[in-house]
Design an enzyme around this catalytic site. Structure first.
Site, short mmCIF file in Angstrom:
data_model
loop_
_atom_site.label_atom_id
_atom_site.label_comp_id
_atom_site.label_asym_id
_atom_site.label_seq_id
_atom_site.Cartn_x
_atom_site.Cartn_y
_atom_site.Cartn_z
N ARG A 257 57.51 10.88 -31.44
CA ARG A 257 57.94 9.59 -30.89
C ARG A 257 58.32 8.68 -32.05
NH1 ARG A 257 54.59 4.59 -28.16
NH2 ARG A 257 56.47 3.34 -28.05
N GLN B 145 55.48 -2.00 -25.84
CA GLN B 145 54.50 -3.07 -25.65
C GLN B 145 55.12 -4.43 -25.36
OE1 GLN B 145 50.83 -1.06 -28.20
NE2 GLN B 145 51.23 -3.20 -28.45
N SER C 155 52.94 -7.40 -25.96
CA SER C 155 52.78 -7.96 -27.31
C SER C 155 53.96 -8.87 -27.64
CB SER C 155 52.70 -6.84 -28.35
OG SER C 155 51.74 -5.90 -27.96
N ASN D 63 49.97 2.95 -24.16
CA ASN D 63 49.40 2.84 -25.52
C ASN D 63 47.99 2.30 -25.36
OD1 ASN D 63 52.04 3.35 -26.24
ND2 ASN D 63 52.38 1.40 -27.27
N TYR E 29 43.99 1.69 -27.33
CA TYR E 29 43.17 1.74 -28.55
C TYR E 29 41.70 1.43 -28.34
CZ TYR E 29 47.56 2.11 -31.07
OH TYR E 29 48.76 2.56 -31.53
N GLU F 24 50.48 6.24 -27.32
CA GLU F 24 49.91 5.84 -28.62
C GLU F 24 48.41 5.83 -28.49
OE1 GLU F 24 50.87 2.12 -30.54
OE2 GLU F 24 53.02 2.46 -30.29
C1 NOJ Z 1 50.78 -0.79 -31.37
C2 NOJ Z 1 52.15 -0.72 -31.96
O1 NOJ Z 1 53.02 -0.25 -30.97
C3 NOJ Z 1 52.24 0.17 -33.19
O2 NOJ Z 1 53.46 -0.08 -33.80
C4 NOJ Z 1 51.10 -0.11 -34.12
O3 NOJ Z 1 51.16 0.69 -35.27
C5 NOJ Z 1 49.80 0.10 -33.38
N1 NOJ Z 1 49.73 -0.81 -32.30
C6 NOJ Z 1 48.58 -0.07 -34.23
O4 NOJ Z 1 48.35 -1.40 -34.51
#
Ligand code: NOJ
Length: 556
Positions: free
Chosen positions: A106, A196, A199, A338, A340, A406
Site C-alpha cells: 500500500r 484518514q 485526521s 486504520n 492503532y 494500517e
Molecule cells: C496514520 C497515517 O495514515 C500514517 O501515515 C502514519 O504513519 C500513521 N498514522 C502512524 O502515525
C-alpha cells in the site's frame, strides 16, 4: 440496498455486551489458527513520508512541504525534502518488499508530483513515470499494488484556493482520480481515495495541528468532512461509470478508528458515550458511505442540539439532500480500516463555548491504563481492542469485507535491530484479527503492517519510526536494514497466521485421543445393553474420531 440508520445507541453495542465482561485472562488467551488461503498480507507507506524529491523533475509543493520548511513546526525542523529518498531508490524499496514476500504494497501518490498545481493542465510526465515504474516493478514481483490516491499532501496551489473548505475541491479531486484510474487502472485494482479523512478534517481544520493549520474546531471540520465525503463519492461513481467494466477493480476509502471501551459497561450512559465516540470518529464517514448516505443520528442530534443552545439558526453539521444521500450510500467496495489503539470513554457534558466538534460529543477520552505504553503519547498497545473494533464494524456495517489497512507501532528511531516491542505488538494484534476471523466470523480479507520502513513521521519528524526496516537518515545513501520484526512478519506471512506448533498439538489433541481410546476399549457390543445405548455410544465415538481427524488435517 442501503442499511437502515443506526439507532442511538446503535445495536452494535452487543459488542460491549459480548466482550467487555471478559476476564483479563480471557482477553489475553492466545489463539492458534490461520487466515484464508488468499489472505492479503501487506505493508504500507505514503508518498510524503518516504519519497523525498520534494521539487524534483517538476514536482509542485504540497501543504506538507510548506509546513515543514517553515522553521519551528517539527522536531529539529525535520522535513520530507529527502525522507527515505524513495524517489531515487525505488529498486531498494522493491528489494525489501520482495524479501518480505508480501502479497500487497500500500503506497500513495503524491498529487503535486502528478499535477504540480493540483489540476490536469499542469500534468508532470516524469512524476507519472515514477509511479509507472513502481507499479510495474511490483507486478513483476507478483506484489499487488494498493494505491491511496491522496494521503494528506494536498498541492499548495489548491490550499491557496481554500483547500477542502472550498466545494470546488469535489470536482478538482474527481478529475485527479479520473486521471489516476485512466493512467494506472489497467494495472492497479485496489484503490483508496482518501487516507484518514477524519485526521484531515479534525487535525487539519479543527485543532489545526497539521497543515493547513486551520483552528476552527466547531465549524470547519464539518464543512471539510462534507466536501471530502462528496469528493470520495464522486470519484467512486467516476470509477463505476468509466472504468469498472474494463478494469474490474475495487474502490474504497481508508478510515481510522480507535476502539472505545465505556468507563463502566454496566452503566447505559457510559455505553452511550462509547457509542457516540465511535459514531463521531468512524461513523462520521462510514455511516454515509456504508449505511444510508447520511450522518449518524447520534451526530445529528448532538450537533443539532448544541447549535440550538448556541442560538444558531441552523446546525453546524451540514445536511445532505435526498439526492446526495442516494449518491453517497454504497460508494465503497470493501471496508478499509486504520487502527492503532484503544481509549476509554465516559459521559461529560460538553461546553457550549467555543464551538467545538470535540465538545459536541459530550464525552471525554482517557488512555487504557492497563496496557503497555509505546513511543508515541496516547498510543498504548491494546491488542484486544482490534478484535472488538472488527466485531463492531461487522455488526454496524452489515458484515462487509474488511482490510486492516494500517496497524503498527512506533519505536525510537535509534532502534536498529531489536524491536521486540514491535514483534509483541504485531503478534498480539494479528492474533486478535485472527480471533475475529476464526471465532467471530468477521470477514477479514487483508492485513497491512505499518510500515515498510522508518520514515518521516509527521509531527514526530524522525524521532520515532514505525518501520519493519530501519533507515539511517544521517547517511546520504539512506541504507535500509531489516529489524527483528521484519523477520517475524516474514514468518507470519509464510505460515499465513499462527498454525499450532507440532509439540503443542500433542497436548491439545490428548483429550480427543483419550476419548477415542476409551471408545475402542468399550467396543465390545456386549457392553451396550440396549440398541439405543449402542447407537449413542457409537455416534459419540465416531464424532470424536471425526473431530480428531479434522483437527489433524493440514490447513493449507
Ligand atoms: C496514520 C497515517 O495514515 C500514517 O501515515 C502514519 O504513519 C500513521 N498514522 C502512524 O502515525
Amino acid at each position: 440496498i442501503a442499511l437502515p440508520p443506526s439507532e442511538v445507541p446503535s445495536k452494535s453495542k452487543v459488542v460491549w455486551e459480548k466482550f467487555s465482561h471478559h476476564s483479563k485472562f480471557q482477553r489475553k488467551l492466545y489463539h492458534f489458527g490461520t487466515f484464508p488461503q488468499d489472505f492479503s498480507w501487506g505493508v504500507s507507506s505514503s508518498a510524503y513520508q518516504i519519497e523525498g524529491g520534494w521539487d524534483a523533475d517538476g514536482k509542485g509543493p504540497s501543504i506538507w512541504d510548506v509546513f515543514t520548511q517553515t522553521p519551528g513546526n517539527t522536531p529539529a525542523d525535520a522535513t520530507g525534502d529527502v525522507a527515505c529518498d524513495s524517489y531515487n531508490r525505488l529498486d531498494e524499496d522493491l528489494y525489501m518488499l520482495r524479501a518480505l514476500r508480501v502479497k500487497s504494497y500500500r503506497f500513495s501518490l503524491s498529487w503535486s508530483r502528478i499535477f504540480p498545481d493540483g489540476t490536469r493542465s499542469s500534468m508532470n510526465q516524469k512524476g507519472v513515470d515514477y509511479y509507472n515504474r513502481l507499479i510495474n516493478g511490483l507486478l513483476a514481483n507478483k506484489i499487488t499494488p494498493m494505491v491511496t490516491i491522496y494521503h494528506w499532501d494536498l498541492p499548495q496551489a489548491l490550499q491557496d484556493r481554500g483547500g477542502w473548505e472550498n466545494v470546488d475541491m469535489i470536482d478538482i479531486f474527481n478529475d485527479y482520480c479520473d486521471f489516476c484510474f485512466a493512467t494506472f487502472g489497467d494495472r492497479v485494482k485496489l484503490w483508496m481515495t482518501i487516507n484518514q479523512p477524519h485526521s484531515i478534517a479534525w487535525l487539519g481544520y479543527g485543532l489545526g495541528t497539521i497543515p493547513p493549520s486551520i483552528k476552527n474546531p466547531g465549524i470547519s471540520p464539518y464543512i471539510v468532512a462534507h466536501n471530502l465525503i462528496k469528493a470520495h463519492a464522486k470519484a467512486y461513481h467516476t470509477y463505476d461509470d468509466k472504468y469498472r467494466t474494463s478494469q474490474g477493480g475495487l474502490v474504497s476509502i481508508a478510515l481510522n478508528a480507535d476502539w472505545i471501551e465505556p468507563k463502566d459497561v454496566n452503566v447505559l450512559r457510559e455505553v452511550r458515550a462509547a457509542d457516540r465516540a465511535l459514531q463521531f470518529q468512524l461513523g462520521w464517514f462510514a455511516h454515509p458511505i456504508f449505511k444510508n448516505g447520511d450522518y449518524p443520528d447520534a451526530m445529528k442530534w448532538q450537533v443539532g442540539n448544541k447549535s440550538e443552545l448556541q442560538d444558531l439558526s441552523e446546525s453546524r453539521l451540514p445536511s445532505f439532500t435526498e439526492e446526495e444521500k442516494n449518491y453517497i450510500k454504497g460508494t465503497a467496495d470493501m471496508f478499509c480500516i486504520n487502527h492503532y489503539t484503544t481509549k476509554i470513554a465516559s459521559h461529560v457534558t460538553g461546553q457550549l463555548s467555543p464551538y467545538s466538534y470535540e465538545q459536541d460529543r459530550d464525552l471525554s477520552e482517557t488512555e487504557e491504563s492497563d496496557s503497555p505504553t509505546t513511543d508515541i503519547k496516547n498510543q498504548r498497545a491494546v491488542a484486544w481492542g482490534l478484535r472488538r473494533l472488527l466485531n463492531w464494524i461487522k455488526e454496524e456495517y452489515g458484515n462487509p469485507q474488511i482490510y486492516i489497512a494500517e496497524n503498527g507501532v512506533a519505536t525510537k528511531s535509534s532502534t536498529m535491530w531489536d524491536d521486540s516491542t514491535r514483534v509483541f505488538y504485531y503478534k498480539t494484534y494479528i492474533d486478535e484479527a485472527l480471533k475475529a476471523y476464526e471465532l467471530d466470523g468477521v470477514r477479514v480479507n487483508g492485513y497491512i503492517a505499518t510500515s515498510l520502513m522508518d520514515s518521516f513521521e509527521w509531527l514526530n519528524g524522525y524521532k520515532v519510526g514505525f518501520g519493519l526496516h530501519h533507515v539511517d537518515f544521517s547517511n546520504t545513501n539512506r541504507p535500509r536494514t531489516p529489524k527483528y520484526s521484519a523477520h517475524f512478519y516474514y514468518y507470519v506471512i509464510k505460515d499465513n497466521g499462527f498454525p499450532r506448533p507440532d509439540d503443542e498439538k500433542i497436548y491439545y489433541y490428548e483429550k480427543y485421543i483419550n476419548q477415542v481410546l476409551k471408545g475402542i476399549q468399550v467396543l465390545s457390543w456386549n457392553t451396550f445393553k440396549t440398541r439405543a445405548e449402542r447407537k449413542t455410544k457409537c455416534s459419540k465415538m465416531f464424532y470424536c474420531l471425526l473431530v480428531f481427524l479434522k483437527r489433524l488435517r493440514p490447513r493449507n
